[in-house]
Design a protein around this motif. Structure first.
Motif, PDB file in Angstrom:
ATOM      1  N   SER A   1      25.150  -2.427 -20.135  1.00 41.18           N
ATOM      2  CA  SER A   1      23.760  -2.331 -19.685  1.00 41.18           C
ATOM      3  C   SER A   1      22.811  -2.406 -20.876  1.00 41.18           C
ATOM      4  N   ILE A   2      21.703  -3.104 -20.671  1.00 42.11           N
ATOM      5  CA  ILE A   2      20.664  -3.269 -21.691  1.00 42.11           C
ATOM      6  C   ILE A   2      19.364  -2.713 -21.127  1.00 42.11           C
ATOM      7  N   MET A   3      18.676  -1.893 -21.923  1.00 42.07           N
ATOM      8  CA  MET A   3      17.441  -1.255 -21.462  1.00 42.07           C
ATOM      9  C   MET A   3      16.269  -1.665 -22.360  1.00 42.07           C
ATOM     10  N   ARG A   4      15.046  -1.516 -21.818  1.00 40.07           N
ATOM     11  CA  ARG A   4      13.833  -1.731 -22.589  1.00 40.07           C
ATOM     12  C   ARG A   4      12.815  -0.657 -22.208  1.00 40.07           C
ATOM     13  N   THR A   5      12.123  -0.106 -23.208  1.00 41.94           N
ATOM     14  CA  THR A   5      11.054   0.844 -22.957  1.00 41.94           C
ATOM     15  C   THR A   5       9.733   0.086 -22.813  1.00 41.94           C
ATOM     16  N   PRO A   6       8.717   0.693 -22.191  1.00 47.73           N
ATOM     17  CA  PRO A   6       7.410   0.028 -22.115  1.00 47.73           C
ATOM     18  C   PRO A   6       6.866  -0.350 -23.498  1.00 47.73           C
ATOM     19  N   GLY A   7       7.095   0.508 -24.483  1.00 47.40           N
ATOM     20  CA  GLY A   7       6.628   0.204 -25.833  1.00 47.40           C
ATOM     21  C   GLY A   7       7.314  -1.011 -26.422  1.00 47.40           C
ATOM     22  N   GLN A   8       8.604  -1.151 -26.185  1.00 51.84           N
ATOM     23  CA  GLN A   8       9.338  -2.319 -26.670  1.00 51.84           C
ATOM     24  C   GLN A   8       8.832  -3.593 -26.007  1.00 51.84           C
TER      25      GLN A   8
ATOM     26  N   THR B   1       5.796  -4.123 -24.717  1.00 57.49           N
ATOM     27  CA  THR B   1       4.455  -4.421 -25.225  1.00 57.49           C
ATOM     28  C   THR B   1       4.541  -5.093 -26.593  1.00 57.49           C
ATOM     29  N   GLU B   2       5.418  -4.592 -27.445  1.00 53.71           N
ATOM     30  CA  GLU B   2       5.594  -5.175 -28.769  1.00 53.71           C
ATOM     31  C   GLU B   2       6.111  -6.602 -28.680  1.00 53.71           C
ATOM     32  N   TRP B   3       7.106  -6.828 -27.792  1.00 55.86           N
ATOM     33  CA  TRP B   3       7.664  -8.175 -27.660  1.00 55.86           C
ATOM     34  C   TRP B   3       6.606  -9.169 -27.194  1.00 55.86           C
ATOM     35  N   LEU B   4       5.766  -8.767 -26.240  1.00 60.33           N
ATOM     36  CA  LEU B   4       4.733  -9.666 -25.737  1.00 60.33           C
ATOM     37  C   LEU B   4       3.694  -9.970 -26.817  1.00 60.33           C
ATOM     38  N   LYS B   5       3.329  -8.969 -27.598  1.00 58.38           N
ATOM     39  CA  LYS B   5       2.388  -9.190 -28.697  1.00 58.38           C
ATOM     40  C   LYS B   5       2.978 -10.163 -29.708  1.00 58.38           C
ATOM     41  N   ASP B   6       4.260 -10.005 -30.030  1.00 55.30           N
ATOM     42  CA  ASP B   6       4.931 -10.928 -30.940  1.00 55.30           C
ATOM     43  C   ASP B   6       4.961 -12.349 -30.359  1.00 55.30           C
ATOM     44  N   THR B   7       5.172 -12.452 -29.047  1.00 55.62           N
ATOM     45  CA  THR B   7       5.220 -13.761 -28.398  1.00 55.62           C
ATOM     46  C   THR B   7       3.894 -14.487 -28.543  1.00 55.62           C
ATOM     47  N   TYR B   8       2.792 -13.775 -28.336  1.00 58.62           N
ATOM     48  CA  TYR B   8       1.475 -14.386 -28.536  1.00 58.62           C
ATOM     49  C   TYR B   8       1.321 -14.889 -29.976  1.00 58.62           C
ATOM     50  N   HIS B   9       1.796 -14.089 -30.917  1.00 59.73           N
ATOM     51  CA  HIS B   9       1.720 -14.489 -32.325  1.00 59.73           C
ATOM     52  C   HIS B   9       2.477 -15.794 -32.560  1.00 59.73           C
ATOM     53  N   TRP B  10       3.705 -15.884 -32.034  1.00 58.33           N
ATOM     54  CA  TRP B  10       4.523 -17.083 -32.269  1.00 58.33           C
ATOM     55  C   TRP B  10       3.934 -18.316 -31.602  1.00 58.33           C
ATOM     56  N   ILE B  11       3.333 -18.159 -30.433  1.00 62.39           N
ATOM     57  CA  ILE B  11       2.707 -19.310 -29.777  1.00 62.39           C
ATOM     58  C   ILE B  11       1.505 -19.795 -30.582  1.00 62.39           C
TER      59      ILE B  11
END
Length: 319
Positions: free
Chosen positions: A242-249, A251-261
């Motif tokens: 099983s793989i889990m993600r917290t809301p903070g993780q 949010t960070e991933w989405l912010k990084d995604t915007y940066h990469w785009i």
């Protein structure tokens, strides 16, 4: 972010090298090496070995997808298993040694990627998980939540004023004790150890799937269940994690995604995708390392001469 169904155009009309839709493969390649992104996504090059592994993985997923659909229609385990077996027997073609042959026979034939190993892995998987408590979620329209294609608007606009998209496909959504999980099936030739599972946190694909599952279903997602199979010439071994993600993780991933785009917009506008030579030796070595080791003037010639093949990647095509 909202779910949407856009036109099936992958690239921006005004900046032709800029994708408007981003799945885990496209985003992951950009993070790994912009030059590799250029070769694979913009120019469609693939190495022979990579293509064989990819084609085998597609066949494995489709065979199990046939089983999942059959079960959702009310067929028994044995009847649904037969559907998966029939798919395995009809997919692709054979060579003189009964090896699995991808859609293009020029591709390298891997010793552990044969029709026999495909059949064995599918059959053993279905027996290993025959009494699986994870049941496929049935959607409101009565269809099973299997191979769900998604396209999600981002809060970031393309040069044309339209939203960039997150896109991809979820293997399956299941329910376990009243909680929804995304399942993802992985094939690997490496040993399944704690180190194998560690690669999925952090992990670009898993973070995208976790976010997409919540948006597409409009329901909470507990996490992701990865069913991995280690495939050798004479064995197939299975494990679930099983793989889990917290809301903070997330949010960070989405912010990084915007940066990469945004970074991709810069590369595409300049028409230059720099080489990340620190990634050349990762994952057993980049398949394009021999090409990048040549003088820039002759690289296109070597791509054509060294057995690289064209296959355009487009996550906007629904499965």
């Amino acid at each position: 972010m909202t779910e949407t169904v856009p036109e099936l155009e992958l690239f921006s009309p005004s900046i032709p090298q800029l994708p408007i839709a981003w799945d885990s493969t496209i985003l992951g390649l950009l993070k790994e090496c912009p030059r590799k992104f250029q070769y694979v996504i913009l120019e469609g090059w693939q190495s022979s070995g990579f293509a064989a592994h990819l084609e085998f993985g597609i066949a494995y997923h489709k065979a199990l997808e046939n089983y999942d659909h059959a079960k959702a229609k009310g067929l028994s385990h044995d009847e649904a298993t037969l559907e998966a077996v029939m798919f395995c027997m009809s997919y692709g073609s054979r060579d003189e040694h009964n090896r699995f042959v991808p859609y293009d026979a020029r591709y390298t034939r891997e010793p552990a990627k044969t029709r026999d190993t495909l059949l064995r892995s599918v059959l053993w998987y279905l027996e290993h998980f025959a009494d699986d408590p994870a049941r496929t979620l049935i959607l409101a329209d009565g269809s099973p939540a299997v191979e769900l294609s998604f396209k999600i608007n981002l809060d970031l606009e393309t040069p044309e004023g339209n939203p960039f998209l997150l896109a991809g496909h979820l293997d399956r959504v299941v329910n376990v004790d009243g909680q929804n999980w995304i399942t993802d099936r992985k094939t690997t030739k490496t040993q399944i150890t704690p180190r194998y599972w560690a690669q999925f946190t952090p992990n670009n694909q898993m973070s995208l799937y976790f976010m997409a599952g919540q948006v597409v279903l409009n329901k909470p997602i507990k996490g992701i269940l990865i069913d991995a199979v280690e495939i050798g010439a004479g064995f197939s071994r299975f494990a679930r994690h099983s793989i889990m993600r917290t809301p903070g993780q997330q949010t960070e991933w989405l912010k990084d995604t915007y940066h990469w785009i945004m970074q991709a917009m810069t590369y595409a506008t300049e028409g230059y995708w720099p080489m990340n030579d620190k990634s050349c030796g990762n994952y057993g070595g980049c398949p394009f390392q021999p090409i990048c080791g040549k003088d820039p003037k002759v690289r296109k010639t070597w791509l054509k001469a060294e057995g690289y093949h064209n296959r355009q990647w487009n996550p906007l095509i629904s499965r």
